[in-house]
Structure formats: C-alpha cells, structure tokens
Design a protein around this motif. Structure first.
Motif, PDB file in Angstrom:
ATOM      1  N   TYR A   1     -13.571  10.479 -18.043  1.00 15.41           N
ATOM      2  CA  TYR A   1     -13.391  11.623 -17.139  1.00 15.41           C
ATOM      3  C   TYR A   1     -13.893  11.256 -15.749  1.00 15.41           C
ATOM      4  O   TYR A   1     -14.511  10.202 -15.557  1.00 15.41           O
TER       5      TYR A   1
ATOM      6  N   ALA B   1      -8.742  22.188 -12.320  1.00 15.62           N
ATOM      7  CA  ALA B   1      -9.723  21.381 -13.059  1.00 15.62           C
ATOM      8  C   ALA B   1     -10.181  22.108 -14.318  1.00 15.62           C
ATOM      9  O   ALA B   1     -10.289  21.504 -15.390  1.00 15.62           O
TER      10      ALA B   1
ATOM     11  N   ASN C   1      -7.306  21.795 -16.833  1.00 14.28           N
ATOM     12  CA  ASN C   1      -6.870  20.464 -17.275  1.00 14.28           C
ATOM     13  C   ASN C   1      -7.993  19.442 -17.447  1.00 14.28           C
ATOM     14  O   ASN C   1      -7.747  18.343 -17.941  1.00 14.28           O
ATOM     15  N   ALA C   2      -9.187  19.799 -17.012  1.00 15.57           N
ATOM     16  CA  ALA C   2     -10.329  18.881 -17.132  1.00 15.57           C
ATOM     17  C   ALA C   2     -11.578  19.665 -17.531  1.00 15.57           C
ATOM     18  O   ALA C   2     -12.612  19.604 -16.856  1.00 15.57           O
TER      19      ALA C   2
ATOM     20  N   THR D   1      -6.388  13.531 -12.242  1.00 19.21           N
ATOM     21  CA  THR D   1      -6.086  14.159 -13.536  1.00 19.21           C
ATOM     22  C   THR D   1      -4.675  13.792 -13.978  1.00 19.21           C
ATOM     23  O   THR D   1      -4.452  13.441 -15.138  1.00 19.21           O
TER      24      THR D   1
ATOM     25  N   PRO E   1      -9.043  13.066 -16.525  1.00 17.00           N
ATOM     26  CA  PRO E   1      -9.341  14.477 -16.249  1.00 17.00           C
ATOM     27  C   PRO E   1     -10.575  14.594 -15.353  1.00 17.00           C
ATOM     28  O   PRO E   1     -11.651  14.109 -15.715  1.00 17.00           O
ATOM     29  N   THR E   2     -10.407  15.240 -14.209  1.00 16.63           N
ATOM     30  CA  THR E   2     -11.454  15.200 -13.191  1.00 16.63           C
ATOM     31  C   THR E   2     -11.817  16.596 -12.687  1.00 16.63           C
ATOM     32  O   THR E   2     -10.936  17.394 -12.342  1.00 16.63           O
TER      33      THR E   2
END
Ligand code: AHN
Ligand code: ZN
Length: 335
Positions: free
Chosen positions: A219, A239, A242-243, A279, A284-285
């Motif tokens: 990540y 984010a 999705n992260a 991402t 994923p960030t």
C-alpha cells in the motif's frame, strides 16, 4: 514535568514497549499536547521538518524548468543520500502540459531496507504551482505560489522520516517517492481536466520504476498539504473506497498517538491527486490532505494563492503527521 516523573514515564514506556523515551523527553514542545506514555518509535521532529520546508521555500517557486526547481531537486537528492538511502533513483523526462509547455521533470525515489520484498510506499509532490490562480488579488493570479504547504510540507515530512530511517531501519521495506509536476493542471471550468494534473505520477505509472508487476508495495500513503495551521485531515472519498487498508492504519495510528482531534474519521471530500494514479497503478494509496478546512469547506484558504507561505505553516501539524506516518511504517508487518 519533574525530573522523576519524566524518569518514571521513561521506565514505564521502556517496560511496556521497549522503544525508549527519546521523543517524549527531547521534543517536549512539539509533543506537549499528547500523552507521553503512548509508545512511539523514532524521533520525529516537527521543527526539523519545518526547516526542510523553509529550505525549499527559500529556493523560490519550484516550477519545472526554473532555477528554484533545479535547486530543490538537488536538495532532495542530497538529503536522501545524506540520510543513508540504499538507493536513490531519479527518473527524468520531458512531459507536455495542457498549456503546451514542455516540462523537464524528475521523479525522485529513495529505497530503505531494500532487501525486504514486502514494501510500502510514502509519497509527496515536490513541484509548485506556476500560477496563484485562487488569489483574491487578480493582478497576482499569474504569479507562481511559494508552495510552503502545497509542495514543501509533504517533502519536509518525508525527509525527516528519511533521517529517522538512517538512524533506525524500518522492518518493512519503505520507498519514498517525490513526484514532480503534480500541480501544473487546468483549474475550474465545465469540462473535466483531471488528466492535466499529476503529470509526474502519470509518467511514473508507465514504468513503475523500480518495481516489477509481481513486487509492488502492499500500500501507499500520500502526503499533500500537511502543514497548515489548524489543519484537520478527513478521509478522501476515492481513497476511503479503494484504499481502506492504509486509510485505517493512518487514522487509527493518529488516534493512538493522541491526534484524534486532527485526524477525523469521516469523508471530507473527493479529489484528484497522486494517490488516484498510484491506486490505479495497483498500489492502494491513502491521501493525507487538508480538504475540508473549517473556513472554506475545501482546501485551506492559502491554497493556490501567494499566501501559501511559511507564516501559515505550523510545526506541530508537521509533527503530528510525521509521527503518525513514521509509526505506521515502523509498526508494519515485516513479512
Ligand atoms: C485538483 O484540484 C484537481 N486536485 C487537487 C490536488 C492538489 C492540487 N493538491 C495540491 N494541489
Ligand atoms: Zn496545488
């Protein structure tokens, strides 16, 4: 705090976590508003991060193709080498902005604990916007911004994290990426100009240097505008969707360290930033960014104005963000 109380806290902290009490005794000003008995790893100094911010601002605007940009590039590379990075990679390119300008850019990548295949990524953009197009004064809107918060703050925190890594290597592998040309994008209007922003990270995503598709970091965490006075950090919607993993790690670590008033557990807005590019690239960030300011309900009032200067930077905010991200890295699973 009395000498014996400090001693008792140190003994307790050491017994509980075996991490020592360096930060709680040596940086009492920056840590005064958080409980010293919480186990912290490392020695993140808000004032050191602030000094890196001041150094960048002193170069002048860091607009691609200008002397300030060249000087800042050398500064970042020089600090990373001084702070013992295993490797420093500079990805150079020329990219075309929406204006037609050809921009000489450098994405700078530093690796710590290169031997570990399990890795995380920490990122910030280091360029600054060529136009203060949000300034109240129309006559100033074609001038470049100082970029103390929008540009220098994330870099300052990452460089102070690098100094910590030089003293104590993280167990997980950590890559620091300093993206160029995030902020040369087209503002406002009816049409969607999303792809005019984040030119450096978009270029990087074409190769993903130094990774191969099988060894991407698990990540990422992006730092953008992390030094504003009275800043609060909400989740960014993309984010959070999705992260979620890095979002939860950062916001829960902040709360554990006593920064729950600064890191708010609600979505504050949705924005395009380098974390979206990362991402999409398979990393994923999370994005630590001030996007729900009390006054503007959006970015801070100094955003893309000539007021984005040192006067509006608070070392305590840099300290809170830096301690949080550093502790996420040190506490990350190593295999
Ligand atoms: C847009 O305004 C499209 N994105 C915000 C990302 C940004 C600009 N971060 C710093 N400056
Ligand atoms: Zn900006």
């Amino acid at each position: 705090m009395g000498k014996w109380k400090v001693f008792a806290v140190c003994v307790l902290t050491t017994l509980l976590a075996a991490t020592g009490c360096k930060s709680s005794t040596q940086d009492s000003s920056a840590n005064a508003d958080s409980a010293p008995s919480v186990a912290r790893i490392g020695d993140f100094r808000g004032d050191s991060a602030y000094a890196h911010v001041a150094a960048q601002v002193a170069f002048g605007p860091r607009v691609p193709g200008t002397p300030g940009h060249d000087a800042c590039r050398e500064y970042i590379i020089g600090r990373l080498r001084a702070y013992g990075a295993d490797t420093v990679i500079v990805q150079e390119a020329t990219v075309k902005a929406y204006t037609g300008d050809m921009l000489p850019i450098s994405n700078i990548i530093a690796q710590y604990n290169r031997a570990n295949t399990r890795r995380i990524l920490l990122a910030a953009h280091w360029d600054t916007r060529p136009w203060a197009d949000q300034d109240d004064n129309a006559a100033d809107r074609d001038k470049p911004i100082p970029g103390a918060n929008d540009g220098a703050s994330g870099v300052g925190v990452l460089l102070e994290i690098a100094r910590n890594f030089a003293a104590r290597q993280p167990g997980v592998g950590v890559d620091l990426i300093f993206f160029d040309a995030e902020d040369y994008g087209r503002s406002g209007g009816f049409y969607n100009h999303n792809d005019t922003w984040c030119l450096g990270s978009q270029h990087w995503a074409e190769t993903k240097v130094p990774y191969t598709s099988g060894n991407l970091p698990v990540y990422g965490i992006l730092l953008d505008m992390v030094g504003g006075r009275d800043a609060r950090f909400h989740y960014e919607a993309f984010a959070h969707e999705n992260a979620p993993t890095p979002c939860l790690k950062v916001w829960s670590e902040a709360k554990r360290l006593g920064y729950g008033d600064m890191f708010i557990n609600t979505i504050g807005g949705a924005i395009i930033d380098d974390h979206v590019i990362l991402t999409r690239a398979g990393i994923p960030t999370a994005d630590i960014i001030e996007l729900n300011n009390e006054v503007t309900s959006s970015f801070p009032p100094t955003w893309h104005t000539l007021d984005d200067n040192l006067e509006h930077i608070d070392p305590h905010v840099l300290d809170a963000v830096g301690q949080t991200v550093l502790n996420v890295a040190y506490n990350e699973k190593t295999f």
